[in-house]
Design a protein around this motif. Sequence first.
Motif, mmCIF file in Angstrom:
data_model
loop_
_atom_site.group_PDB
_atom_site.id
_atom_site.type_symbol
_atom_site.label_atom_id
_atom_site.label_comp_id
_atom_site.label_asym_id
_atom_site.label_seq_id
_atom_site.Cartn_x
_atom_site.Cartn_y
_atom_site.Cartn_z
ATOM 1 N N ILE A 64 0.844 -1.205 0.000
ATOM 2 C CA ILE A 64 0.000 0.000 0.000
ATOM 3 C C ILE A 64 0.872 1.246 0.000
ATOM 4 O O ILE A 64 0.634 2.203 -0.745
ATOM 5 N N MET A 65 1.909 1.230 0.839
ATOM 6 C CA MET A 65 2.832 2.374 0.889
ATOM 7 C C MET A 65 3.509 2.569 -0.463
ATOM 8 O O MET A 65 3.717 3.705 -0.917
ATOM 9 N N ALA A 66 3.843 1.466 -1.123
ATOM 10 C CA ALA A 66 4.542 1.530 -2.407
ATOM 11 C C ALA A 66 3.645 2.045 -3.522
ATOM 12 O O ALA A 66 4.006 2.979 -4.258
ATOM 13 N N GLY A 281 0.482 13.085 2.885
ATOM 14 C CA GLY A 281 -0.892 12.721 3.226
ATOM 15 C C GLY A 281 -1.217 11.295 2.814
ATOM 16 O O GLY A 281 -1.856 10.536 3.557
ATOM 17 N N LYS A 282 -0.738 10.902 1.622
ATOM 18 C CA LYS A 282 -0.964 9.535 1.152
ATOM 19 C C LYS A 282 -0.214 8.526 2.018
ATOM 20 O O LYS A 282 -0.732 7.447 2.321
ATOM 21 N N ALA A 283 0.995 8.879 2.422
ATOM 22 C CA ALA A 283 1.784 7.979 3.274
ATOM 23 C C ALA A 283 1.108 7.797 4.633
ATOM 24 O O ALA A 283 1.061 6.681 5.173
ATOM 25 N N LEU A 284 0.567 8.865 5.178
ATOM 26 C CA LEU A 284 -0.133 8.797 6.461
ATOM 27 C C LEU A 284 -1.374 7.918 6.347
ATOM 28 O O LEU A 284 -1.686 7.132 7.252
ATOM 29 N N LEU A 285 -2.085 8.038 5.232
ATOM 30 C CA LEU A 285 -3.268 7.207 5.013
ATOM 31 C C LEU A 285 -2.887 5.748 4.824
ATOM 32 O O LEU A 285 -3.584 4.837 5.285
ATOM 33 N N ALA A 286 -1.772 5.517 4.144
ATOM 34 C CA ALA A 286 -1.322 4.151 3.881
ATOM 35 C C ALA A 286 -1.031 3.412 5.179
ATOM 36 O O ALA A 286 -1.450 2.262 5.369
ATOM 37 N N ASP A 287 -0.317 4.070 6.090
ATOM 38 C CA ASP A 287 0.032 3.366 7.332
ATOM 39 C C ASP A 287 -1.183 3.207 8.235
ATOM 40 O O ASP A 287 -1.288 2.249 8.990
ATOM 41 N N SER A 288 -2.144 4.125 8.151
ATOM 42 C CA SER A 288 -3.378 3.990 8.929
ATOM 43 C C SER A 288 -4.189 2.794 8.443
ATOM 44 O O SER A 288 -4.721 2.013 9.242
ATOM 45 N N ALA A 290 -3.122 0.127 7.001
ATOM 46 C CA ALA A 290 -2.426 -1.129 7.282
ATOM 47 C C ALA A 290 -2.786 -1.683 8.659
ATOM 48 O O ALA A 290 -2.794 -2.901 8.857
ATOM 49 N N ILE A 291 -3.086 -0.804 9.619
ATOM 50 C CA ILE A 291 -3.465 -1.257 10.966
ATOM 51 C C ILE A 291 -4.769 -2.030 10.919
ATOM 52 O O ILE A 291 -4.900 -3.111 11.505
ATOM 53 N N VAL A 292 -5.747 -1.484 10.182
ATOM 54 C CA VAL A 292 -7.053 -2.138 10.054
ATOM 55 C C VAL A 292 -6.895 -3.485 9.363
ATOM 56 O O VAL A 292 -7.450 -4.501 9.796
ATOM 57 N N ALA A 293 -6.109 -3.518 8.290
ATOM 58 C CA ALA A 293 -5.887 -4.765 7.551
ATOM 59 C C ALA A 293 -5.226 -5.818 8.433
ATOM 60 O O ALA A 293 -5.601 -6.994 8.409
ATOM 61 N N GLY A 294 -4.252 -5.394 9.237
ATOM 62 C CA GLY A 294 -3.551 -6.327 10.118
ATOM 63 C C GLY A 294 -4.473 -6.948 11.159
ATOM 64 O O GLY A 294 -4.334 -8.132 11.491
ATOM 65 N N SER A 295 -5.431 -6.179 11.662
ATOM 66 C CA SER A 295 -6.363 -6.712 12.659
ATOM 67 C C SER A 295 -7.241 -7.806 12.062
ATOM 68 O O SER A 295 -7.621 -8.757 12.751
ATOM 69 N N PHE A 296 -7.581 -7.686 10.790
ATOM 70 C CA PHE A 296 -8.357 -8.728 10.115
ATOM 71 C C PHE A 296 -7.533 -10.001 9.943
ATOM 72 O O PHE A 296 -8.038 -11.115 10.091
ATOM 73 N N GLY A 298 -4.950 -10.939 11.773
ATOM 74 C CA GLY A 298 -4.670 -11.561 13.061
ATOM 75 C C GLY A 298 -3.329 -11.210 13.645
ATOM 76 O O GLY A 298 -2.599 -12.081 14.133
ATOM 77 N N THR A 299 -2.997 -9.909 13.641
ATOM 78 C CA THR A 299 -1.743 -9.484 14.264
ATOM 79 C C THR A 299 -1.930 -8.114 14.902
ATOM 80 O O THR A 299 -2.891 -7.403 14.590
ATOM 81 N N SER A 300 -1.027 -7.768 15.789
ATOM 82 C CA SER A 300 -1.065 -6.464 16.450
ATOM 83 C C SER A 300 -0.764 -5.361 15.435
ATOM 84 O O SER A 300 -0.456 -5.633 14.273
ATOM 85 N N SER A 301 -0.826 -4.125 15.881
ATOM 86 C CA SER A 301 -0.760 -2.958 15.000
ATOM 87 C C SER A 301 0.437 -2.960 14.050
ATOM 88 O O SER A 301 1.580 -3.175 14.458
ATOM 89 N N THR A 302 0.146 -2.726 12.777
ATOM 90 C CA THR A 302 1.175 -2.598 11.749
ATOM 91 C C THR A 302 1.609 -1.141 11.668
ATOM 92 O O THR A 302 0.777 -0.238 11.735
ATOM 93 N N THR A 303 2.897 -0.914 11.528
ATOM 94 C CA THR A 303 3.402 0.455 11.537
ATOM 95 C C THR A 303 4.587 0.611 10.598
ATOM 96 O O THR A 303 5.152 -0.378 10.119
ATOM 97 N N ALA A 304 4.948 1.860 10.317
ATOM 98 C CA ALA A 304 6.122 2.137 9.485
ATOM 99 C C ALA A 304 7.383 1.759 10.250
ATOM 100 O O ALA A 304 7.485 1.990 11.460
ATOM 101 N N TYR A 305 8.342 1.159 9.566
ATOM 102 C CA TYR A 305 9.559 0.661 10.220
ATOM 103 C C TYR A 305 10.736 1.603 10.009
ATOM 104 O O TYR A 305 11.056 1.975 8.875
#
Length: 433
Positions: A64-66, A281-288, A290-296, A298-305
């Motif tokens: 998504i970030m890419a 703005g797009k990068a901020l939306l992308a990482d936001s 990813a958190i929702v997708a990760g919860s579906f 089955g993992t804890s919050s996804t974040t930028a590394y």
Amino acid sequence: MLDSYFKLQEHGTNVRTELIAGLTTFLTMAYIIFVNPQILATTGMDQSAVFVATCLAAALGSAIMALYANWPIAMAPGMGLNAFFAFTVVGALGFTWQQALGAVFISGCIFLILTVTGVRRWLVAGIPHSMRSAIAAGIGLFLGIIALKNAGIVVTSEATSVTLGHMMAPAPMLAMLGFFIIAALDALKVTGAILIGILVVTLISIAAGFSDFGGIVDTPPSIAPTFLQLDVVGALGVGIVHVVLVFVLVEVFDATGTLIGVAKRAGLLEEGPSHTSPQLGKALLADSSAIVAGSFLGTSSTTAYVESASGVQAGGRTGLTALTVAVLFLAALFFAPLAGSVPAFATAPALLFVACLMARELTDIDWDDITEAAPAALTAMMMPFTYSIANGLAFGFISYAALKLLTGKARDVHAATWLVAGLFLIRFAFFQE
């Protein structure tokens, strides 16, 4: 086609450079596919399913970030947030892991709203620099005590609460060996130092008969045990309000700081305090998202590394770097047997090393101003001493607001800090466990 989509020439790069940068970033953060499943498995989650969820969440978030933001920043389940999920929300507070996933989903939705409305930037701008540094350092110390416990270096004691374990036992000795390997390789600028350390300790452990070898490559295990298992309704209870608050706060500071820091290093942001960029703005939306997708999944919050900085250092400037990371995480799905062969004391050195890196943030605190230093110190100390990131944040923000008020500096406190301090006061008053 790649040049056209990712604007490679415009960013002064090429396909080869971007691919190498992506491989570099992946090697520096691949340790998460071993560490995250072990941490979340302590909640009762299926370790193999979490392994798949970790790889898929990292691949999806990075993609998504890419493809949306065209930034060379990789995503994966965040260190610190996974520990809070496992050891505080489930371990200490007694929520089920399904409810914890529900809380991650809710925090992700709130995070999306805060991003779209611009409140996210307002929050980041309003939190004192000393507190931001203390939060990072405190999470590092929290990871440190988890690592030391997993390695058997720190054990419980009736007399002193904690004490030193038997250092001549295999686990502590191999854990410290792994830590020395990682730190030395990092000092020598060897790419993938953390991953190498984990694998070396694992190989020694298997060779010595301290752990079993399950193989290296196989078809990916099923994700069914964690996929869509989040309990959103169960997470809507009043007792989990402060849990969601902590998820959101840490996500806001960690992800936003990482995005801005790595993007600045890559020359993707304009100079100045506003950090403007058409793609931010797009990068901020992308990482936001990813958190929702990760919860579906089955993992804890996804974040930028923050490890994405290694890829930037290798020349990565566009989303092709992040897309390369995404493809490599998909390829990692086939290494589930190897991930299952890694003992806890082999991942402990990785946690301990990350803890050391995060503790460096303590140097950015203004120690000459006690109204800045005391709340920061409380924040950092309370996280490991109470085994809770939430308690550290609560003590930090409340003490910051109180000291500024008592010393006549209330006007220096941003409204965002008053808001967060007030929310934590309400938590202590009405939702104390």
